[in-house]
Scaffold this active site. Structure first.
Site, mmCIF file in Angstrom:
data_model
loop_
_atom_site.group_PDB
_atom_site.id
_atom_site.type_symbol
_atom_site.label_atom_id
_atom_site.label_comp_id
_atom_site.label_asym_id
_atom_site.label_seq_id
_atom_site.Cartn_x
_atom_site.Cartn_y
_atom_site.Cartn_z
ATOM 1 N N HIS A 52 88.555 71.743 42.040
ATOM 2 C CA HIS A 52 89.536 71.866 43.128
ATOM 3 C C HIS A 52 89.183 70.810 44.164
ATOM 4 O O HIS A 52 88.061 70.798 44.684
ATOM 5 C CB HIS A 52 89.481 73.256 43.767
ATOM 6 C CG HIS A 52 90.163 73.312 45.097
ATOM 7 N ND1 HIS A 52 91.516 73.104 45.230
ATOM 8 C CD2 HIS A 52 89.688 73.500 46.360
ATOM 9 C CE1 HIS A 52 91.848 73.184 46.520
ATOM 10 N NE2 HIS A 52 90.756 73.410 47.226
ATOM 11 N N HIS A 79 97.660 72.059 50.453
ATOM 12 C CA HIS A 79 96.226 72.224 50.225
ATOM 13 C C HIS A 79 95.730 71.280 49.122
ATOM 14 O O HIS A 79 95.114 70.265 49.419
ATOM 15 C CB HIS A 79 95.973 73.704 49.909
ATOM 16 C CG HIS A 79 94.546 74.105 49.844
ATOM 17 N ND1 HIS A 79 94.146 75.413 49.867
ATOM 18 C CD2 HIS A 79 93.416 73.385 49.706
ATOM 19 C CE1 HIS A 79 92.837 75.486 49.790
ATOM 20 N NE2 HIS A 79 92.364 74.253 49.689
ATOM 21 N N HIS A 117 90.910 67.919 47.396
ATOM 22 C CA HIS A 117 91.997 67.641 48.343
ATOM 23 C C HIS A 117 92.339 66.147 48.258
ATOM 24 O O HIS A 117 92.365 65.457 49.276
ATOM 25 C CB HIS A 117 91.559 67.975 49.774
ATOM 26 C CG HIS A 117 91.177 69.411 49.993
ATOM 27 N ND1 HIS A 117 90.667 69.858 51.194
ATOM 28 C CD2 HIS A 117 91.229 70.484 49.188
ATOM 29 C CE1 HIS A 117 90.424 71.163 51.114
ATOM 30 N NE2 HIS A 117 90.748 71.573 49.902
ATOM 31 N N GLU A 138 85.946 79.443 48.288
ATOM 32 C CA GLU A 138 87.011 79.599 47.288
ATOM 33 C C GLU A 138 86.500 80.230 46.000
ATOM 34 O O GLU A 138 87.194 80.212 44.982
ATOM 35 C CB GLU A 138 87.651 78.230 46.967
ATOM 36 C CG GLU A 138 88.143 77.439 48.162
ATOM 37 C CD GLU A 138 89.379 78.012 48.825
ATOM 38 O OE1 GLU A 138 89.602 79.243 48.756
ATOM 39 O OE2 GLU A 138 90.122 77.218 49.417
ATOM 40 N N TYR A 198 99.996 61.204 28.856
ATOM 41 C CA TYR A 198 98.680 61.725 29.240
ATOM 42 C C TYR A 198 98.782 62.814 30.303
ATOM 43 O O TYR A 198 97.975 63.723 30.323
ATOM 44 C CB TYR A 198 97.731 60.585 29.661
ATOM 45 C CG TYR A 198 96.775 60.286 28.542
ATOM 46 C CD1 TYR A 198 97.262 59.758 27.346
ATOM 47 C CD2 TYR A 198 95.434 60.601 28.623
ATOM 48 C CE1 TYR A 198 96.420 59.535 26.278
ATOM 49 C CE2 TYR A 198 94.581 60.389 27.563
ATOM 50 C CZ TYR A 198 95.071 59.850 26.391
ATOM 51 O OH TYR A 198 94.236 59.651 25.335
HETATM 52 P P1 13P Z 1 84.162 75.086 50.581
HETATM 53 O O1 13P Z 1 83.366 74.049 51.353
HETATM 54 O O2 13P Z 1 83.865 76.482 51.059
HETATM 55 O O3 13P Z 1 83.955 74.902 49.088
HETATM 56 O O4 13P Z 1 85.688 74.835 50.884
HETATM 57 C C1 13P Z 1 86.199 73.556 50.714
HETATM 58 C C2 13P Z 1 87.608 73.582 50.257
HETATM 59 O O5 13P Z 1 88.004 72.685 49.545
HETATM 60 C C3 13P Z 1 88.482 74.685 50.682
HETATM 61 O O6 13P Z 1 89.644 74.679 49.909
#
Ligand code: 13P
Length: 212
Positions: free
Chosen positions: A94, A161, A96, A75, A121
């Site tokens: 970033h 995502h 998940h 990314e 907040y």
């Molecule tokens: P990477 O392991 O390449 O950083 O990808 C993980 C991820 O969160 C993809 O969105």
């Protein structure tokens, strides 16, 4: 001053924190910081944020050439796009994390802000949360879309995502991310109950008192 050695150590510590708090799992998620000379430190692809090694963190030129370290996150394109569009951004998170990803899987009628301003907040740290339509992880078209949205937003949510949050420091970006995940959790906890989100004038007052 973003000293490289210190920044590498901070990425390791923040990775451990996020993993321990169960905001990162498996090898999902990536973190980056911008150094004073414009180069970028970013977590290597397929690495667990709980077990980062400072010397293996990837170092890139602002154009994405690998200077040192392991192969960078797939990314890295969208990290570079955010840095290009937001000169004040010095760090990007970033992940998940469960509740935010759950929000990203809902059908949204309007996409310019997909979480209600439930708390002060959230407004202060996260701001608006636009939804970016789905692209495969690592798709360069995703970076183009992220670039457009990041012009006016420090946070955004990638459909099916997870979020991207930027900040003026790695601490700021991580704390904003944590705030976002808590709001997403509150959203589900409140469920169908009638809520009283902050009103426009209350949001404007917060933004005047705490400009970002
Ligand atoms: P990477 O392991 O390449 O950083 O990808 C993980 C991820 O969160 C993809 O969105």
């Amino acid at each position: 001053m973003n000293d490289e050695t210190e920044m590498r150590q901070k990425l390791v510590r923040m990775g451990t924190l996020l993993y321990t708090r169960q905001l990162a799992h498996g090898s999902a998620g990536n973190l980056s910081v911008r150094l004073d000379d414009g180069s970028i430190l970013i977590t290597p692809t397929n690495s667990s944020l709980g077990f980062l090694e400072a010397e293996r963190i990837s170092k890139l030129t602002p154009d994405g050439e690998l200077i040192s370290g392991d192969r960078p996150s797939k990314e890295y394109f969208f990290h570079l796009a955010v840095y290009e569009e937001r000169p004040a951004a010095q760090a990007i998170v970033h992940l998940h994390s469960t509740y935010s990803v759950a929000i990203s899987c809902l059908c949204h009628e309007q996409t310019d802000d997909v979480l209600p301003p439930l708390t002060a907040y959230h407004v202060m740290r996260v701001g608006k949360l636009p939804l970016v339509r789905y692209f495969r992880p690592g798709d360069r078209a995703l970076a183009d879309e992220v670039r457009k949205v990041s012009r006016d937003n420090r946070s955004m949510l990638l459909a099916n995502h997870g979020p991207i949050v930027s900040g003026a420091s790695i601490e700021e970006a991580v704390y904003a991310y944590e705030e976002l995940e808590e709001t997403a959790k509150l959203y589900f906890l409140l469920g169908d109950r009638k809520t009283s989100p902050l009103r426009a004038e209350e949001i404007a007052e917060i933004n005047r008192a705490f400009p970002n």
